[in-house]
Scaffold this motif. Sequence first.
Motif, PDB file in Angstrom:
ATOM      1  N   ARG A 146      54.725 100.256   0.295  1.00 26.30           N
ATOM      2  CA  ARG A 146      55.832 100.465   1.215  1.00 26.30           C
ATOM      3  C   ARG A 146      56.085 101.965   1.387  1.00 26.30           C
ATOM      4  NH1 ARG A 146      61.265  97.271   1.833  1.00 26.30           N
ATOM      5  NH2 ARG A 146      62.347  99.056   2.645  1.00 26.30           N
ATOM      6  N   TYR A 149      53.066 103.657   3.246  1.00 31.89           N
ATOM      7  CA  TYR A 149      53.064 103.360   4.678  1.00 31.89           C
ATOM      8  C   TYR A 149      54.289 103.899   5.428  1.00 31.89           C
ATOM      9  CZ  TYR A 149      49.164  99.959   4.596  1.00 31.89           C
ATOM     10  OH  TYR A 149      47.950  99.350   4.531  1.00 31.89           O
ATOM     11  N   ASN A 150      55.280 104.434   4.720  1.00 33.30           N
ATOM     12  CA  ASN A 150      56.528 104.856   5.381  1.00 33.30           C
ATOM     13  C   ASN A 150      56.249 105.799   6.555  1.00 33.30           C
ATOM     14  OD1 ASN A 150      58.979 106.586   5.840  1.00 33.30           O
ATOM     15  ND2 ASN A 150      59.812 105.218   4.280  1.00 33.30           N
ATOM     16  N   THR A 151      56.892 105.487   7.685  1.00 39.71           N
ATOM     17  CA  THR A 151      56.615 106.230   8.920  1.00 39.71           C
ATOM     18  C   THR A 151      56.930 107.719   8.789  1.00 39.71           C
ATOM     19  OG1 THR A 151      57.356 104.241  10.044  1.00 39.71           O
ATOM     20  CG2 THR A 151      57.009 106.195  11.402  1.00 39.71           C
ATOM     21  N   ASP A 152      58.126 108.034   8.263  1.00 37.29           N
ATOM     22  CA  ASP A 152      58.572 109.423   8.240  1.00 37.29           C
ATOM     23  C   ASP A 152      58.134 110.187   6.998  1.00 37.29           C
ATOM     24  OD1 ASP A 152      59.928 109.239  10.666  1.00 37.29           O
ATOM     25  OD2 ASP A 152      61.625 108.262   9.685  1.00 37.29           O
ATOM     26  N   TYR A 153      58.153 109.494   5.850  1.00 35.83           N
ATOM     27  CA  TYR A 153      57.938 110.213   4.596  1.00 35.83           C
ATOM     28  C   TYR A 153      56.707 109.739   3.832  1.00 35.83           C
ATOM     29  CZ  TYR A 153      62.782 110.879   5.895  1.00 35.83           C
ATOM     30  OH  TYR A 153      63.918 111.138   6.609  1.00 35.83           O
ATOM     31  N   SER A 169      53.761 103.553  12.706  1.00 33.48           N
ATOM     32  CA  SER A 169      54.699 102.792  11.878  1.00 33.48           C
ATOM     33  C   SER A 169      53.934 101.612  11.304  1.00 33.48           C
ATOM     34  CB  SER A 169      55.873 102.290  12.726  1.00 33.48           C
ATOM     35  OG  SER A 169      56.781 103.306  12.943  1.00 33.48           O
ATOM     36  N   TRP A 170      53.225 101.867  10.229  1.00 35.77           N
ATOM     37  CA  TRP A 170      52.244 100.906   9.725  1.00 35.77           C
ATOM     38  C   TRP A 170      52.814  99.527   9.449  1.00 35.77           C
ATOM     39  CZ3 TRP A 170      47.652 102.560  10.733  1.00 35.77           C
ATOM     40  CH2 TRP A 170      47.397 103.931  10.751  1.00 35.77           C
ATOM     41  N   ILE A 171      53.982  99.466   8.852  1.00 35.40           N
ATOM     42  CA  ILE A 171      54.509  98.137   8.511  1.00 35.40           C
ATOM     43  C   ILE A 171      55.675  97.734   9.394  1.00 35.40           C
ATOM     44  CG2 ILE A 171      53.692  97.896   6.137  1.00 35.40           C
ATOM     45  CD1 ILE A 171      56.352  99.103   5.232  1.00 35.40           C
ATOM     46  N   SER A 172      56.014  98.511  10.426  1.00 34.20           N
ATOM     47  CA  SER A 172      57.112  98.140  11.311  1.00 34.20           C
ATOM     48  C   SER A 172      56.666  97.919  12.741  1.00 34.20           C
ATOM     49  CB  SER A 172      58.202  99.210  11.290  1.00 34.20           C
ATOM     50  OG  SER A 172      58.732  99.318   9.999  1.00 34.20           O
ATOM     51  N   TYR A 254      57.179  89.855   1.373  1.00 34.79           N
ATOM     52  CA  TYR A 254      58.595  89.862   0.998  1.00 34.79           C
ATOM     53  C   TYR A 254      59.026  91.261   0.566  1.00 34.79           C
ATOM     54  CZ  TYR A 254      62.692  88.476  -1.852  1.00 34.79           C
ATOM     55  OH  TYR A 254      63.935  88.349  -2.405  1.00 34.79           O
ATOM     56  N   GLY A 258      61.074  93.734   5.268  1.00 38.59           N
ATOM     57  CA  GLY A 258      62.320  92.987   5.155  1.00 38.59           C
ATOM     58  C   GLY A 258      62.617  92.203   6.418  1.00 38.59           C
ATOM     59  N   ASP A 259      63.652  91.357   6.380  1.00 39.91           N
ATOM     60  CA  ASP A 259      63.951  90.536   7.547  1.00 39.91           C
ATOM     61  C   ASP A 259      64.592  91.334   8.688  1.00 39.91           C
ATOM     62  OD1 ASP A 259      66.365  90.967   6.389  1.00 39.91           O
ATOM     63  OD2 ASP A 259      67.009  88.878   6.358  1.00 39.91           O
ATOM     64  N   SER A 261      63.117  94.101   9.770  1.00 40.60           N
ATOM     65  CA  SER A 261      62.026  94.865  10.376  1.00 40.60           C
ATOM     66  C   SER A 261      61.642  94.305  11.745  1.00 40.60           C
ATOM     67  CB  SER A 261      60.806  94.827   9.454  1.00 40.60           C
ATOM     68  OG  SER A 261      59.684  95.294  10.148  1.00 40.60           O
ATOM     69  N   PHE A 264      58.888  91.757  11.606  1.00 43.98           N
ATOM     70  CA  PHE A 264      59.076  90.603  10.720  1.00 43.98           C
ATOM     71  C   PHE A 264      58.474  89.311  11.288  1.00 43.98           C
ATOM     72  CE2 PHE A 264      61.826  87.193   8.923  1.00 43.98           C
ATOM     73  CZ  PHE A 264      61.407  87.310   7.616  1.00 43.98           C
TER      74      PHE A 264
ATOM     75  N   THR B 253      64.685 100.502   8.857  1.00 43.17           N
ATOM     76  CA  THR B 253      64.273  99.424   7.964  1.00 43.17           C
ATOM     77  C   THR B 253      63.468  99.983   6.801  1.00 43.17           C
ATOM     78  OG1 THR B 253      64.120  97.989   9.877  1.00 43.17           O
ATOM     79  CG2 THR B 253      63.140  97.181   7.868  1.00 43.17           C
ATOM     80  N   GLU B 254      62.657 100.992   7.108  1.00 43.79           N
ATOM     81  CA  GLU B 254      61.797 101.547   6.061  1.00 43.79           C
ATOM     82  C   GLU B 254      62.550 102.512   5.153  1.00 43.79           C
ATOM     83  OE1 GLU B 254      58.193 103.169   7.676  1.00 43.79           O
ATOM     84  OE2 GLU B 254      57.884 101.434   8.938  1.00 43.79           O
ATOM     85  N   ARG B 395      67.489  92.147  15.859  1.00 44.70           N
ATOM     86  CA  ARG B 395      66.215  92.871  15.900  1.00 44.70           C
ATOM     87  C   ARG B 395      65.809  93.093  17.344  1.00 44.70           C
ATOM     88  NH1 ARG B 395      64.025  89.260  11.677  1.00 44.70           N
ATOM     89  NH2 ARG B 395      62.987  88.101  13.317  1.00 44.70           N
TER      90      ARG B 395
END
Lengths: 315, 424
Positions: A146, A149-153, A169-172, A254, A258-259, A261, A264, B253-254, B395
């Motif tokens: 997590r 993959y964070n977009t900003d950091y 935004s790899w996971i969003s 999970y 998160g829900d 995102s 999701f 979210t992240e 969302r």
Amino acid sequence: MNTHSGLAAGRSRSPRSFSARKVMSIRQGEIMWGYILIAPTVIGLGVFYLWPVVQTLYISMTKQGPFGGSSWVGISNFERLATPEFGQSLLNTLGYTAIVVFLGVPVATVLAAMLSTTKLRFRVFYRAAFFIPVITLPAAIGVLWRWIYNTDYGILNQILRFFGLNGSSWISDPNIALYSIAMVGVWMTVGYNIVIIAAGIQEVPAWYHEAAMLDGAGAVRRFFSITLSAISPTLFFVTVLAMIKALQVFDIVYLMVGDTSPAFDRVKPIVYYFYQSGFIENDKGFAAAVAIVLFILIASLTGVQFWIQKKWVQR
Amino acid sequence: MRKIAKFTALAIAAVVLTSCAASQPSTPTATLSSDPVTLRYAYWGPNQTAAMQKIADAFHAKYPNVTVNLELTPFKQYFTKLQNSAQGEDLADVFWINATNFQLYAANGQLADQGDVPRAVGVSASDYPPAAVDLYRYNGTQYAFPKDFDTVGLWYNRALFDKAGVAYPTKDWTWNDVIAAAQHLTTPDVYGIGVKLDPQAWIYNVVPQGGGTVISADQKKSGYGSGGSLKGLEYMSDLVNKYKVSPSLAQTTETDTRQMFGSGKVAMIYDGSYAAVELHKNEYTRANADVVQLPAGPAGDKTVIHGVGQAISAKSKNIEWAKKYVQFLVGPEGARIQGETGTTLPSYKAGQELWLKAMPQFHLQAFLDEVVDAYPYPTSKNAPVWQAYETEEMRRLLTGAATPADVGAELAKKMDSALATEGK
């Protein structure tokens, strides 16, 4: 001859009938002991696997009260599954599974073959390194990735930025989140697959390779013509297990998405759908129906694999 | 003459009140046993462990035969575990509950009636914020009691305001002031405000501020379709999608908005009184952050109020001691410990002053002043179901995939059908 056999017969008459009985009782004793010895496993399997399956099937036909109490509703829970939401989570699960199996197993095979070459230095180190994710808690893996993959950091985007690339935004991002998560799925299972496949490779007799080398076959040719066909039973085993595990994916999704995102809907696997219905929305009958569908899906896909393996697994 | 009449009325009232208070101590002590008793106490907040342990120890010091054992479960798993233990008849004697889950337990006979808690404590009912207390009443019976309460405020970073030359927010601010300030504050490195998909911090404030409701008073109908509610949704969506003064939903979210605020990446956030402890621990925000009441919407000032309920299992073997413990926790002693440690804003009035003093760097009085505008935390018998729909639709709103009108209509439809089958 006659005398001899008569003698033998006379001598052994009474012992023979005795021994027949004895053999019988020993036989029975063995059978009984056999049952006693497998009893713990059989009872455990029955109590902890088979009985819950039967119960889940029953629960899937009921509506459960939040604190016990239930009423029979027939197949209506299954009818309620005909929603786009469930269809999407089915697709997500199949997509994830396809990547983890069709990318994960070949990668593990190549790595296992490379790790099996005796010339490689630090072999033990590499094996351990690949195996570490397997013994790491999924919770730790989820948190770690997590962050990566964070977009900003996240470190991934920082590296990309260093090379002048923009990252993502790899996971969003709904369009790529599933792939990003599947990559983690590959990463965390590859070590286990390597160990099994490497064991298979070691079983391949060395003279196969020696003979092929005399015929002038190179390492790549030998890998495809000898190793791959010789370890096909192992590959089959690994593929079946990897698929079953991937179809049950829950923890890393999970933990990583998160829900809230935006991605999701496009990553939510069946087991998450089950968890949400059963444990957040308190609809345990419906959740049981979801579990039954997943069970049937896993059983039938495994069945298909057993059928296909006749075509490619060498014996 | 009139003055005398007034005086006599007051005097009578005073006598009645004191006699009530005086008659109470004899009743509960009658059923309390002096045998050794162990109470299990289940809760979800790891940063409240120290205060909860202190309260348990203080209770043990006062009643040496009673030991309270704390059982911590992370919030994400808390209600799953709670429900499983309720099914297995293994509920803790005393446990935390929130408004979302309360009615499910109350309606299904899982909770013990706590009676008139302030009276049993020996204090006045007006010492507690009524909206928070009412959250835990079901069909007229008090099945849980809040040990604390939280309202939401506008936290802002003074350093970033100074740098942009923008005047600090005041309690008279409106949504338009927020938009204007956020536009001035937004630079390539900093966002003016952090909009978060969070019911308590955002949705349940902006909806009533717009003049709408989340759920009808009888908890049978969704209010999301109304024009007032749509205004609230539009405000949130516009900050992100139209004015682009907030990080995107993907970003929030992240990385949580509170975290971005804590590192100076976001100049303003809506966040609860419960954020104070964390922002006070962080050196940067302790020096630079402050808080005011939430800005008013078209329908004026409104703030959602919630508090952590203290519930007692109906099947507890020590209900009387459990009641005594809850009374201790929500009464002056529990409030003092929670307030002094700055852990949380105690529901009991006298403890609130201590909480303010624990973090003098912030103008926390804002959270107390908001109680008059309190909007009770929306809930119903099986609220988690429609809250999942809420998240789903929000969302779409915050990514700009759907307009506020579409989101409101769709959510109202889904929520209404969920409410129609509730408890059936």
